[in-house]
Scaffold this active site. Structure first.
Site, PDB file in Angstrom:
ATOM      1  N   ASP A 380       6.885   2.312  23.247  1.00  0.00           N
ATOM      2  CA  ASP A 380       6.027   2.886  22.211  1.00  0.00           C
ATOM      3  C   ASP A 380       6.653   2.495  20.865  1.00  0.00           C
ATOM      4  O   ASP A 380       7.803   2.092  20.820  1.00  0.00           O
ATOM      5  CB  ASP A 380       6.032   4.403  22.406  1.00  0.00           C
ATOM      6  CG  ASP A 380       5.267   5.127  21.327  1.00  0.00           C
ATOM      7  OD1 ASP A 380       4.216   4.623  20.936  1.00  0.00           O
ATOM      8  OD2 ASP A 380       5.727   6.184  20.870  1.00  0.00           O
ATOM      9  N   PHE A 539     -10.201   5.177   3.214  1.00  0.00           N
ATOM     10  CA  PHE A 539      -9.694   4.012   3.944  1.00  0.00           C
ATOM     11  C   PHE A 539     -10.369   3.942   5.316  1.00  0.00           C
ATOM     12  O   PHE A 539     -10.500   4.947   5.994  1.00  0.00           O
ATOM     13  CB  PHE A 539      -8.174   4.160   4.131  1.00  0.00           C
ATOM     14  CG  PHE A 539      -7.550   3.014   4.865  1.00  0.00           C
ATOM     15  CD1 PHE A 539      -7.008   1.944   4.159  1.00  0.00           C
ATOM     16  CD2 PHE A 539      -7.495   2.984   6.241  1.00  0.00           C
ATOM     17  CE1 PHE A 539      -6.435   0.878   4.830  1.00  0.00           C
ATOM     18  CE2 PHE A 539      -6.929   1.922   6.926  1.00  0.00           C
ATOM     19  CZ  PHE A 539      -6.387   0.866   6.209  1.00  0.00           C
ATOM     20  N   LYS A 544     -10.060  -1.817   5.165  1.00  0.00           N
ATOM     21  CA  LYS A 544      -8.611  -1.958   4.909  1.00  0.00           C
ATOM     22  C   LYS A 544      -8.232  -1.640   3.453  1.00  0.00           C
ATOM     23  O   LYS A 544      -7.288  -2.206   2.919  1.00  0.00           O
ATOM     24  CB  LYS A 544      -8.122  -3.372   5.269  1.00  0.00           C
ATOM     25  CG  LYS A 544      -8.229  -3.704   6.751  1.00  0.00           C
ATOM     26  CD  LYS A 544      -7.593  -5.041   7.044  1.00  0.00           C
ATOM     27  CE  LYS A 544      -7.508  -5.361   8.503  1.00  0.00           C
ATOM     28  NZ  LYS A 544      -8.734  -5.219   9.275  1.00  0.00           N
ATOM     29  N   LYS A 563      -6.495   0.585  -3.844  1.00  0.00           N
ATOM     30  CA  LYS A 563      -5.313  -0.008  -3.198  1.00  0.00           C
ATOM     31  C   LYS A 563      -5.692  -0.378  -1.770  1.00  0.00           C
ATOM     32  O   LYS A 563      -6.570   0.260  -1.158  1.00  0.00           O
ATOM     33  CB  LYS A 563      -4.130   0.959  -3.222  1.00  0.00           C
ATOM     34  CG  LYS A 563      -4.267   2.177  -2.359  1.00  0.00           C
ATOM     35  CD  LYS A 563      -2.917   2.880  -2.207  1.00  0.00           C
ATOM     36  CE  LYS A 563      -3.035   3.968  -1.165  1.00  0.00           C
ATOM     37  NZ  LYS A 563      -2.834   5.298  -1.610  1.00  0.00           N
ATOM     38  N   ARG A 592       5.869  -2.552   4.609  1.00  0.00           N
ATOM     39  CA  ARG A 592       4.407  -2.428   4.657  1.00  0.00           C
ATOM     40  C   ARG A 592       3.906  -2.546   3.227  1.00  0.00           C
ATOM     41  O   ARG A 592       4.290  -1.757   2.371  1.00  0.00           O
ATOM     42  CB  ARG A 592       4.030  -1.071   5.247  1.00  0.00           C
ATOM     43  CG  ARG A 592       4.459  -0.934   6.688  1.00  0.00           C
ATOM     44  CD  ARG A 592       4.716   0.501   7.072  1.00  0.00           C
ATOM     45  NE  ARG A 592       3.487   1.262   7.261  1.00  0.00           N
ATOM     46  CZ  ARG A 592       3.274   2.060   8.296  1.00  0.00           C
ATOM     47  NH1 ARG A 592       4.184   2.192   9.221  1.00  0.00           N
ATOM     48  NH2 ARG A 592       2.167   2.750   8.402  1.00  0.00           N
ATOM     49  N   THR A 593       3.056  -3.522   2.964  1.00  0.00           N
ATOM     50  CA  THR A 593       2.652  -3.814   1.579  1.00  0.00           C
ATOM     51  C   THR A 593       1.286  -3.222   1.251  1.00  0.00           C
ATOM     52  O   THR A 593       0.406  -3.155   2.102  1.00  0.00           O
ATOM     53  CB  THR A 593       2.596  -5.337   1.344  1.00  0.00           C
ATOM     54  OG1 THR A 593       1.730  -5.911   2.328  1.00  0.00           O
ATOM     55  CG2 THR A 593       3.963  -5.958   1.478  1.00  0.00           C
ATOM     56  N   ARG A 754      -3.541  -0.003  18.671  1.00  0.00           N
ATOM     57  CA  ARG A 754      -4.725   0.835  18.907  1.00  0.00           C
ATOM     58  C   ARG A 754      -4.959   1.072  20.402  1.00  0.00           C
ATOM     59  O   ARG A 754      -6.063   0.944  20.907  1.00  0.00           O
ATOM     60  CB  ARG A 754      -5.978   0.205  18.274  1.00  0.00           C
ATOM     61  CG  ARG A 754      -5.987   0.325  16.757  1.00  0.00           C
ATOM     62  CD  ARG A 754      -6.705   1.580  16.332  1.00  0.00           C
ATOM     63  NE  ARG A 754      -6.495   1.900  14.926  1.00  0.00           N
ATOM     64  CZ  ARG A 754      -5.995   3.045  14.510  1.00  0.00           C
ATOM     65  NH1 ARG A 754      -5.591   3.940  15.355  1.00  0.00           N
ATOM     66  NH2 ARG A 754      -5.864   3.314  13.235  1.00  0.00           N
ATOM     67  N   LYS A 760      -2.404   2.324  28.011  1.00  0.00           N
ATOM     68  CA  LYS A 760      -0.973   2.042  28.176  1.00  0.00           C
ATOM     69  C   LYS A 760      -0.610   2.029  29.665  1.00  0.00           C
ATOM     70  O   LYS A 760       0.092   1.136  30.133  1.00  0.00           O
ATOM     71  CB  LYS A 760      -0.135   3.108  27.449  1.00  0.00           C
ATOM     72  CG  LYS A 760      -0.206   3.018  25.927  1.00  0.00           C
ATOM     73  CD  LYS A 760       0.731   4.037  25.295  1.00  0.00           C
ATOM     74  CE  LYS A 760       0.753   3.911  23.773  1.00  0.00           C
ATOM     75  NZ  LYS A 760       1.741   4.785  23.151  1.00  0.00           N
ATOM     76  N   ASN A 783       1.429  11.187  24.334  1.00  0.00           N
ATOM     77  CA  ASN A 783       0.525  10.067  24.634  1.00  0.00           C
ATOM     78  C   ASN A 783       1.211   8.988  25.473  1.00  0.00           C
ATOM     79  O   ASN A 783       0.559   8.051  25.925  1.00  0.00           O
ATOM     80  CB  ASN A 783       0.000   9.458  23.329  1.00  0.00           C
ATOM     81  CG  ASN A 783       1.118   8.901  22.480  1.00  0.00           C
ATOM     82  OD1 ASN A 783       2.154   9.527  22.302  1.00  0.00           O
ATOM     83  ND2 ASN A 783       0.935   7.710  21.963  1.00  0.00           N
TER      84      ASN A 783
END
Length: 1042
Positions: A380, A539, A544, A563, A592-593, A754, A760, A783
């Site tokens: 995970d 968002f 995105k 943003k 992360r940008t 996702r 999984k 999960n």
């Protein structure tokens, strides 16, 4: 159904025909209960006609009635134990009886007793854990209206799947945490049903006539369809219900208090539907030994037939055949299971006592050897590889970049900027939006960027003190409230946004208040700035990006801030030459940008936009497309303000651990419920994907044709990591399962984003079916439970997301980095030791069976036992048990060496320590030694038969002790003690075994030299062969240790 609880539903008992009863009974027994849609009336459980499952969690494998049959079935499904049961039962038949009953039943009874005690202890632990969960108390709203604690209290888990009716929050919405359901620790916003939220008082929930219609229970945690209907008004109110009106079981209410009506309970809740049933795990080594025991059984039958054939099939030959089978039954040793089970317990104890991996718990003691055979590790992301703590790391303005060490410069620029503005208020409105562009100073650009970051988000500040009743104050006094920094926390659905707002607070611009219509910021000087929220564009995974239009109270200026991800924003902002390059640089650092931009709007421009936007929102056809088109008309030529970099901090030592595992030949797959960009970012920063490797992002596919084209495109890539989303994965598996798995298994790393909990587990099962390799799953949230239970070896981490995963796992650790030592050291030792132990115990049985065969063939193929009664029991227990079992302390490589050279682990996965080849070598050794011992004793014995028994048995014991010494690779002081203790026990017992041995003969010199000569001939050649092999063909680990 009542609020927050199911009442016991009394149903009229109707007299039914006997036939109907029988039909119902067979119907119930034959198939599982069908899941149905339901109508739930508020506060009127008597209107509910269906019976629904109790709201209880059950993780137990057995109940009181099924425990004994269940455990016996699990034991006797192994060929080894079933065979011994048949042999032991045969001793009740007088004509088949050989020796004493206790020699057969005592070992079998001991094995079953040990197993039952172990299973019972595990079962009691499970029962206690379930009882603790099921006895949690929840408040229930009753008609009397005594509402002291009649709602779900803050930070309490939701007990069942509910529809959200009311909340104490003014906005009619609350935040919930879904970490145990989907693994995401960001908060989700949930909306109360508008009709019930508007009711003046709580008690009115009982005075209205209303019901909820809910679809039948489903697996999908991200969707729901239902309706809320109120009948007692004209016209009736109908409200559609979606996922944002639900509170699923196992989620936690994070803000305010809520009241809901239960729609699904127990087995029908989303969390239980997404959890797979735990299975009994059987290790690969046990399966291999099971195959070898079948081969031994075949050899036993063949040997018995040969004996009867050499007799010439005379007399009752069939009975003789069975007597021979019982006589040679020691070829398959029952002590094999006892030794291996005790060995497994010993390995578990060693793992838990290892000071280098504190807090490790072994919950399933039957599969420690699996840790040494793993090929695939499925992990995970959130909470396992990362800490899920976001830290603001970098701000880039195009010409200048600020890192952690230069944040104080930004702070001084902000203080200076606001000081100038407060002394000269005209600065604010001096430049109208249409003024020609002038190159701005660095200070004003920093001010613009920080202000944009402080305004463009969905974060709400929360104050602890206001929960104590201050919230009843009138709205007007809010601006005068004490916005002290001590008791402020931020709520948002994304931890990234919280990190950005915390950062603006650290540089001087603080978000102090937010409601549906306005935002308030506090400047370094303590001045409060108010901005009115005109529009918010949230968002979404498609767009995105998120946007907000605000009007500043002081100046009346309208600004559109936005943003989003660089891919979405690149086409929206004005031309620049640095954005793409800097985004790439930050991504390589694992940040992360987010790109931040703004656009100033005049009053006319905004009014025009608002009219078109409202019109689009009312359209009946293609509403989403029309709304998006109107918003896009604004998203043009926006002024690029800055680029931000936020880091999701990795767990301690994740990079070296992943590198260690990769070098050990373990393929790592990351399965996460998170977004694609985030998952790719973490894959790079954790070095799951090495810097030199390409990443192939599998494009979203929805049909067979698209999947075919995309798979062909992927096939052309070589040595690149794969990133795929759960939806695309589902399509690929539906049409091209085999091809997809074959391609994915060739990748050095795979990232699935996702992913639902069920997906999984599905991926784990796919790998097991298609590759036949051993899989390990590691996770820390509810999960991950399905994945952990489906894998051959499940490891749970006790993390922020609770203990659910660690309780369901086979092994529980406290940090991800411990997995390196767990596999490289303990996995290696457990597998190597069990392989040596298993084969040695078999050798011990085969050598005595060979001696019995030689003895019978010399004495006219008589089915008479060579050693009787206590000699046989003593041979398998007190005389050889301790030295043989001391092999669980053996190790071929020091722990430091195993961690320094993880490549050694690759050899284990090939399974060479226990194979048909090694087994045949042991068979040849047993046949050679058994033959030498028996023939030697017969050649050297003095007239009387009793001396054969004495010489051969003593030589046999000495040979076994010497063979243990030959097998050992690293001596431990306990091994030496065990060798001498066993020898001492044998010598001491000779005094009492006068019914088998002639004491006067044993004490003579003749006896001593004969025994020594036979033992020497049986063991010396093997020692010479071992020495030569070490000299000319040493194993890989011995080269390292030398």
């Amino acid at each position: 159904v009542t609020l927050l609880h199911y009442l016991n539903k009394n149903r009229d008992t109707r007299s039914l025909d006997v036939n109907v009863c029988c039909e119902c009974l067979t119907h119930t027994c034959r198939r599982k209960k069908e899941l149905k849609a339901r109508t739930v009336w508020l506060g009127h459980p008597e209107k509910c006609e269906e019976k629904y499952p109790k709201n209880a969690i059950k993780n137990q494998k057995y109940n009181i009635l099924t425990f004994v049959p269940g455990v016996l079935y699990q034991q006797f499904k192994f060929f080894l134990n079933l065979y011994f049961l048949v042999v032991a039962c045969s001793q009740f038949v007088p004509s088949l009886k050989i020796g004493y009953l206790y020699t057969y039943w005592a070992p079998l009874g001991f094995v079953l007793a040990v197993t039952m005690v172990r299973e019972a202890v595990d079962e009691v632990r499970r029962y206690r854990r379930d009882k603790e969960m099921n006895s949690q108390l929840y408040s229930k709203l009753t008609v009397r209206g005594d509402v002291s604690r009649s709602d779900l209290v803050l930070n309490q888990r939701v007990p069942a799947d509910m529809i959200f009716l009311r909340t104490s929050e003014k906005t009619g919405a609350c935040f919930i945490r879904t970490d145990q359901l989907d693994g995401e620790t960001d908060w989700k916003l949930k909306m109360a049903v508008a009709c019930t939220q508007r009711l003046p008082a709580l008690g009115d929930l009982f005075s209205i006539s209303a019901y909820v219609y809910a679809q039948k229970p489903q697996l999908d945690i991200h969707s729901f369809e239902g309706n809320f209907t109120r009948e007692d008004c004209d016209p009736p109110i109908h409200e559609s219900l979606s996922i944002e009106n639900t509170l699923w079981a196992s989620t936690v209410v994070a803000s305010g208090t809520v009241i809901g009506v239960v729609i699904y309970t127990g087995k029908e809740t989303r969390s239980v539907l997404n959890t797979s049933q735990s299975k009994n795990k059987v290790g690969l080594l046990d399966l291999e030994l099971n195959r070898l025991t079948k081969a031994l059984f075949l050899a036993l039958v063949v040997l018995s037939i040969v004996m009867v054939a050499l007799q010439g099939f005379i007399g009752p030959w069939f009975r003789n055949l069975f007597r021979f089978i019982v006589l040679f039954s020691y070829i398959i040793p029952i002590s094999l299971r006892v030794n291996l089970d005790m060995g497994k317990s010993a390995y578990g104890w060693m793992i838990m006592k290892d000071e280098n991996i504190p807090g490790t718990v072994v919950r399933t003691s039957t599969i420690p050897e699996e840790l040494g055979r793993l090929v695939y590790l499925l992990t995970d992301k959130t909470g396992t590889l990362t800490q899920n703590e976001m830290v603001f790391k970098r701000l880039h303005l195009g010409t200048v970049s600020y890192g952690m060490d230069t944040m104080d410069e930004i702070q001084s620029h902000i203080i200076q900027s606001y000081a100038q503005r407060s002394s000269n208020p005209d600065l604010e409105s001096s430049a109208p939006p249409s003024a020609p562009k002038v190159r701005k100073s660095v200070s004003s650009r920093i001010h613009e960027a920080v202000k944009a970051i402080a305004l463009c988000h969905n974060v709400t500040p929360v104050y602890e003190s206001r929960a104590n009743g201050a919230s009843t104050e009138p709205e007007s006094t809010e601006a005068d409230q004490d916005f002290s920094d001590d008791n402020r926390t931020y709520q948002a659905s994304s931890p990234d946004e919280v990190a950005l707002v915390r950062w603006t607070e650290s540089v001087g611009l603080t978000l102090v208040n937010r409601d549906l219509t306005s935002l308030q910021l506090k400047t370094p000087a303590g001045q409060i700035l108010t901005f009115y929220i005109l529009q918010i564009f949230p968002f979404t995974s498609e767009s995105k990006r998120m946007g907000i239009i605000v009007r500043e109270e002081a100046t009346g200026e309208i600004t559109f801030y936005m943003k989003g991800a660089d891919v979405a924003m690149a086409s929206i902002v004005q031309y620049n030459d640095w954005l793409e390059e800097e985004c790439g640089n930050m991504a390589r650092e694992g940040l992360r940008t987010l790109v931040v931009a703004k656009k100033s709007l005049s009053e006319e421009q905004y009014q025009d936009f608002e009219n078109r936007y409202n019109q689009a929102k009312l359209s009946l056809h293609d509403r989403t497309l029309k709304v998006a088109a109107v918003v896009e008309s604004l998203e043009r030529e926006m002024e690029l303000l800055c680029l931000t970099g936020v880091e999701d901090q990795l767990q301690a030592d994740v990079r070296p651990t992943l590198e260690l595992l990769r070098n050990a030949g373990i393929k790592i797959w990351m399965l996460t419920g998170d977004k694609l960009e985030t998952a790719t970012c973490i894959a790079k920063s954790s070095h799951l994907v090495s810097r030199s490797q390409d990443i192939h992002v599998f494009r979203p596919v929805s049909s067979r044709g698209e999947a075919h084209l995309e798979l062909n495109a992927f096939r052309r890539k070589h040595d690149c990591a794969l990133v795929i989303s759960g939806d695309s994965l589902e399509v690929c598996l539906r049409y091209y399962e085999h091809e997809f798995v074959e391609l994915a298994c060739q990748c050095p790393a795979v990232v699935c984003c996702r992913c639902s909990p069920t997906q999984k587990a599905q991926i784990v099962r796919l790998l097991q079916q298609h590759t036949a390799n051993r899989t390990c799953a590691i996770g820390d949230g509810g999960n991950d439970v399905s994945m952990i239970q489906a894998a051959d070896c499940g490891i749970g981490i006790e993390g922020k997301e609770g203990k659910q995963a660690s309780l369901a796992a086979d092994f529980s650790i406290t940090q991800f980095k411990h997995i390196g030592r767990l596999l490289m050291v303990h996995g290696r030792n457990s597998y190597k030791r069990s392989a040596a132990l298993g084969q040695f115990v078999m050798h011990r049985g085969m050598i005595i069976s060979t001696m019995q065969a030689v003895f019978s063939s010399i004495f006219y193929f008589a089915s008479v036992p060579l050693y009787q009664g206590f000699l046989m029991v003593g041979y398998a227990t007190i005389y050889t048990m301790f030295p043989v079992f001391s092999l669980v302390l053996d190790q071929d490589v020091k722990p430091e060496m195993a961690l320094l050279y993880p490549e050694l682990y690759k050899d284990l996965t090939k399974g060479r320590s226990l194979s048909f080849k090694t087994f045949l070598i042991w068979v040849l050794i047993s046949v050679y030694q058994g033959g030498i011992l028996m023939y030697g004793a017969l050649v050297l014995f003095d007239q009387e038969f009793v001396h054969v028994v004495a010489i051969s048995f003593t030589a046999l014991i000495l040979t076994e002790l010497l063979m243990v010494a030959l097998t050992v690779r690293t001596w431990h002081w306990l091994m030496v003690v065990a060798e001498f203790f066993s020898l001492g026990c044998y010598l001491a017992s000779l005094a009492f075994l006068n019914e088998y041995f002639d004491l006067s003969f044993i004490t003579t010199r003749t006896f001593l030299w004969k025994v020594c000569a036979i033992t020497l001939v049986s063991c010396l050649p093997l020692y010479i062969i071992k020495y030569l092999k070490r000299k000319f063909s040493p194993p890989s680990y011995s080269k390292l240790s030398s």
